[in-house]
Design a protein around this motif. Structure first.
Motif, PDB file in Angstrom:
ATOM      1  N   VAL A  50     -26.537  -4.598  32.303  1.00  0.00           N
ATOM      2  CA  VAL A  50     -27.670  -3.873  32.878  1.00  0.00           C
ATOM      3  C   VAL A  50     -28.990  -4.302  32.223  1.00  0.00           C
ATOM      4  O   VAL A  50     -29.784  -3.486  31.767  1.00  0.00           O
ATOM      5  CB  VAL A  50     -27.445  -2.347  32.765  1.00  0.00           C
ATOM      6  N   GLY A  51     -29.217  -5.593  32.157  1.00  0.00           N
ATOM      7  CA  GLY A  51     -30.509  -6.107  31.703  1.00  0.00           C
ATOM      8  C   GLY A  51     -30.597  -6.423  30.224  1.00  0.00           C
ATOM      9  O   GLY A  51     -29.883  -5.864  29.389  1.00  0.00           O
ATOM     10  N   ASP A  52     -31.489  -7.352  29.900  1.00  0.00           N
ATOM     11  CA  ASP A  52     -31.729  -7.815  28.524  1.00  0.00           C
ATOM     12  C   ASP A  52     -30.431  -8.311  27.884  1.00  0.00           C
ATOM     13  O   ASP A  52     -30.201  -8.115  26.690  1.00  0.00           O
ATOM     14  CB  ASP A  52     -32.375  -6.724  27.668  1.00  0.00           C
ATOM     15  N   THR A  53     -29.608  -8.970  28.689  1.00  0.00           N
ATOM     16  CA  THR A  53     -28.400  -9.602  28.153  1.00  0.00           C
ATOM     17  C   THR A  53     -28.783 -10.795  27.297  1.00  0.00           C
ATOM     18  O   THR A  53     -28.214 -11.016  26.224  1.00  0.00           O
ATOM     19  CB  THR A  53     -27.496 -10.070  29.313  1.00  0.00           C
ATOM     20  N   VAL A 138     -26.100   3.314  41.191  1.00  0.00           N
ATOM     21  CA  VAL A 138     -27.246   2.408  41.133  1.00  0.00           C
ATOM     22  C   VAL A 138     -27.435   2.063  39.665  1.00  0.00           C
ATOM     23  O   VAL A 138     -27.411   2.955  38.800  1.00  0.00           O
ATOM     24  CB  VAL A 138     -28.528   3.061  41.702  1.00  0.00           C
ATOM     25  N   ALA A 139     -27.598   0.778  39.378  1.00  0.00           N
ATOM     26  CA  ALA A 139     -27.819   0.335  38.001  1.00  0.00           C
ATOM     27  C   ALA A 139     -29.059  -0.546  37.961  1.00  0.00           C
ATOM     28  O   ALA A 139     -29.123  -1.564  38.651  1.00  0.00           O
ATOM     29  CB  ALA A 139     -26.610  -0.432  37.472  1.00  0.00           C
ATOM     30  N   GLU A 140     -30.050  -0.145  37.196  1.00  0.00           N
ATOM     31  CA  GLU A 140     -31.239  -0.967  36.972  1.00  0.00           C
ATOM     32  C   GLU A 140     -31.606  -0.885  35.500  1.00  0.00           C
ATOM     33  O   GLU A 140     -31.273   0.087  34.822  1.00  0.00           O
ATOM     34  CB  GLU A 140     -32.403  -0.533  37.851  1.00  0.00           C
ATOM     35  N   HIS A 141     -32.301  -1.923  35.017  1.00  0.00           N
ATOM     36  CA  HIS A 141     -32.590  -1.950  33.593  1.00  0.00           C
ATOM     37  C   HIS A 141     -33.473  -0.775  33.178  1.00  0.00           C
ATOM     38  O   HIS A 141     -33.238  -0.158  32.140  1.00  0.00           O
ATOM     39  CB  HIS A 141     -33.254  -3.275  33.214  1.00  0.00           C
ATOM     40  N   GLY A 142     -34.488  -0.480  33.975  1.00  0.00           N
ATOM     41  CA  GLY A 142     -35.349   0.661  33.679  1.00  0.00           C
ATOM     42  C   GLY A 142     -36.780   0.308  33.347  1.00  0.00           C
ATOM     43  O   GLY A 142     -37.650   1.178  33.328  1.00  0.00           O
ATOM     44  N   TRP A 281     -23.728   8.100  40.319  1.00  0.00           N
ATOM     45  CA  TRP A 281     -24.244   7.711  39.004  1.00  0.00           C
ATOM     46  C   TRP A 281     -25.518   6.888  39.131  1.00  0.00           C
ATOM     47  O   TRP A 281     -25.604   6.010  39.998  1.00  0.00           O
ATOM     48  CB  TRP A 281     -23.207   6.876  38.242  1.00  0.00           C
ATOM     49  N   TYR A 282     -26.477   7.184  38.271  1.00  0.00           N
ATOM     50  CA  TYR A 282     -27.646   6.327  38.085  1.00  0.00           C
ATOM     51  C   TYR A 282     -27.586   5.854  36.639  1.00  0.00           C
ATOM     52  O   TYR A 282     -27.600   6.669  35.704  1.00  0.00           O
ATOM     53  CB  TYR A 282     -28.947   7.087  38.346  1.00  0.00           C
ATOM     54  N   VAL A 283     -27.498   4.537  36.447  1.00  0.00           N
ATOM     55  CA  VAL A 283     -27.304   3.955  35.113  1.00  0.00           C
ATOM     56  C   VAL A 283     -28.473   3.038  34.787  1.00  0.00           C
ATOM     57  O   VAL A 283     -28.889   2.221  35.617  1.00  0.00           O
ATOM     58  CB  VAL A 283     -25.984   3.153  35.047  1.00  0.00           C
ATOM     59  N   SER A 284     -29.006   3.167  33.582  1.00  0.00           N
ATOM     60  CA  SER A 284     -30.065   2.270  33.128  1.00  0.00           C
ATOM     61  C   SER A 284     -29.867   1.954  31.660  1.00  0.00           C
ATOM     62  O   SER A 284     -28.989   2.521  30.991  1.00  0.00           O
ATOM     63  CB  SER A 284     -31.455   2.886  33.358  1.00  0.00           C
ATOM     64  N   GLY A 285     -30.695   1.041  31.150  1.00  0.00           N
ATOM     65  CA  GLY A 285     -30.686   0.694  29.736  1.00  0.00           C
ATOM     66  C   GLY A 285     -32.104   0.795  29.217  1.00  0.00           C
ATOM     67  O   GLY A 285     -32.762   1.806  29.364  1.00  0.00           O
ATOM     68  N   HIS A 286     -32.577  -0.265  28.558  1.00  0.00           N
ATOM     69  CA  HIS A 286     -33.979  -0.456  28.186  1.00  0.00           C
ATOM     70  C   HIS A 286     -34.443   0.362  26.986  1.00  0.00           C
ATOM     71  O   HIS A 286     -35.123  -0.161  26.117  1.00  0.00           O
ATOM     72  CB  HIS A 286     -34.885  -0.175  29.387  1.00  0.00           C
ATOM     73  N   THR A 287     -34.086   1.647  26.902  1.00  0.00           N
ATOM     74  CA  THR A 287     -34.609   2.485  25.822  1.00  0.00           C
ATOM     75  C   THR A 287     -33.856   2.300  24.516  1.00  0.00           C
ATOM     76  O   THR A 287     -34.295   2.792  23.478  1.00  0.00           O
ATOM     77  CB  THR A 287     -34.557   3.970  26.204  1.00  0.00           C
ATOM     78  N   HIS A 288     -32.709   1.625  24.555  1.00  0.00           N
ATOM     79  CA  HIS A 288     -31.845   1.458  23.378  1.00  0.00           C
ATOM     80  C   HIS A 288     -31.324   2.803  22.879  1.00  0.00           C
ATOM     81  O   HIS A 288     -30.980   2.951  21.707  1.00  0.00           O
ATOM     82  CB  HIS A 288     -32.574   0.722  22.239  1.00  0.00           C
ATOM     83  N   ARG A 289     -31.252   3.770  23.767  1.00  0.00           N
ATOM     84  CA  ARG A 289     -30.751   5.101  23.423  1.00  0.00           C
ATOM     85  C   ARG A 289     -29.608   5.471  24.353  1.00  0.00           C
ATOM     86  O   ARG A 289     -29.826   5.765  25.529  1.00  0.00           O
ATOM     87  CB  ARG A 289     -31.895   6.118  23.544  1.00  0.00           C
TER      88      ARG A 289
END
Length: 350
Positions: A50-53, A138-142, A281-289
């Motif tokens: 989900v981004g920043d791989t 839906v999965a986006e980096h955020g 489900w709505y899944v994101s990353g980005h915040t490192h939390r």
């Protein structure tokens, strides 16, 4: 969807051309793929990054292609484990983040697919904006909802490459850290103006055409896709104070992280519901939390995949135990019912 399926989602590995992160995500990921993904059977298998791989931002097309191969060469065990997944029929999905937006270039996406699945390159899919699984997730980096990192015209990357995309404000500040603060502040101001202009172009007919093309790939109504693209917007008047605060906190070695679901998650969920396309489900990353929570007045549940790198933020198991690596799993039963949530992986012997 037809048949039972399992989706594993991870994010923010930040794999680069060196392997010096103390948490060693490039060494932990292969064990996870072999122990969790390849050990499963009798269902459709999907792994979503989900981004920043990868650390792939701010490079020309030729530089990006060379850097991608260098990163995979540096993390050979990860490379082999990903190839093994593709060979076994696992579908690999890479959602672009602000650190690996270059993956959206058609040539880079094709190279990644050729490297990881030379026999069946369709086993590797790159999603410039977000991944949509009808009725499921839906999965986006955020970063598109974060003014400091937002790239308004992100879909142009999948058409023209990223050379014509302007840097978001925080990337402009970090681009040349050796320059004076005054010079870097000027770069931030120019980036803010460029983002304002880009936001205007996103609302023009030419970009609407890109959104219509994207709606076919996403299996979403074109009006829904347009509305999702306009849920968040860069505004200098609010971004500059946030940028200044971020700089001060970063200089002091502090981070401010929300401990609840972001407002953008609620907006996305409600927009999908309004268009008859609600997901579980709505899944994101980005915040490192890493986080899992309900969304206000919505049947959609929110999950953040956290980070496998050392820059862990907020409270959580991965903060207190650095050998706990967060991921999200979503199971889809044959009748379409979903279950799952935030999980933690611990390498053998930890």
């Amino acid at each position: 969807m037809n048949g039972a399926a399992r989706w594993w989602l991870v994010s923010d590995l930040h794999l680069g051309v060196s392997d010096d992160d103390p948490r060693s995500p490039g060494r932990v990921l292969p064990e996870f793929l072999r122990g969790e993904v390849l050990a499963a059977s009798d269902l459709q298998q999907h792994v979503v990054f989900v981004g920043d791989t990868f650390e792939l931002a701010g490079f020309t097309e030729e530089e990006t292609l060379a850097r991608l191969e260098s990163i995979l060469s540096c993390h050979l065990d990860t490379f082999r484990a990903l190839k093994a997944c593709a060979t076994r029929g696992v579908q690999l999905h890479f959602v672009c983040g602000n650190h690996d937006v270059e993956l959206a270039r058609p040539s880079v996406a094709a190279r990644l697919a050729a490297l990881l699945s030379p026999v069946e390159p369709a086993r590797v899919q790159v999603h410039p904006w977000f991944l949509h699984v009808p009725g499921v997730l839906v999965a986006e980096h955020g970063h598109q909802h974060h003014a400091l990192h937002r790239i308004p015209e992100v879909l142009r990357a999948a058409v023209n490459g990223t050379d014509e995309l302007d840097l978001p404000p925080l990337a402009a500040w970090n681009e040349n850290p050796s320059r004076s603060r005054l010079s870097r502040a000027g770069a931030v101001a120019r980036a803010c103006l460029a983002s304002e202009r880009a936001e205007l172009r996103v609302r023009e007919h030419a970009y609407d055409q890109l959104l219509q093309t994207e709606s076919l790939r996403l299996a979403l109504d074109g009006v829904a896709v347009r509305d999702l693209a306009r849920l968040s917007r860069f505004r200098t008047v609010s971004a500059l104070p946030v940028t200044a605060t971020r700089m001060v906190l970063a200089a002091a070695g502090r981070n401010v992280v929300r401990e609840d679901a972001p407002a953008a998650a609620v907006r996305v969920a409600r927009t999908l519901e309004a268009h008859g396309a609600a997901v579980s489900w709505y899944v994101s990353g980005h915040t490192h939390r890493a986080l899992e929570s309900a969304l206000e007045a919505s049947p959609t549940r929110y999950a953040n995949t956290g980070t496998w790198g050392s820059d862990v933020r907020g409270r959580g198991l991965d903060q207190s135990d650095r050998r706990a690596f967060p991921y999200v799993v979503v199971d889809v039963a044959r009748d379409g019912a979903t279950s799952g949530g935030l999980r933690y992986w611990r390498p053998a012997g930890s």
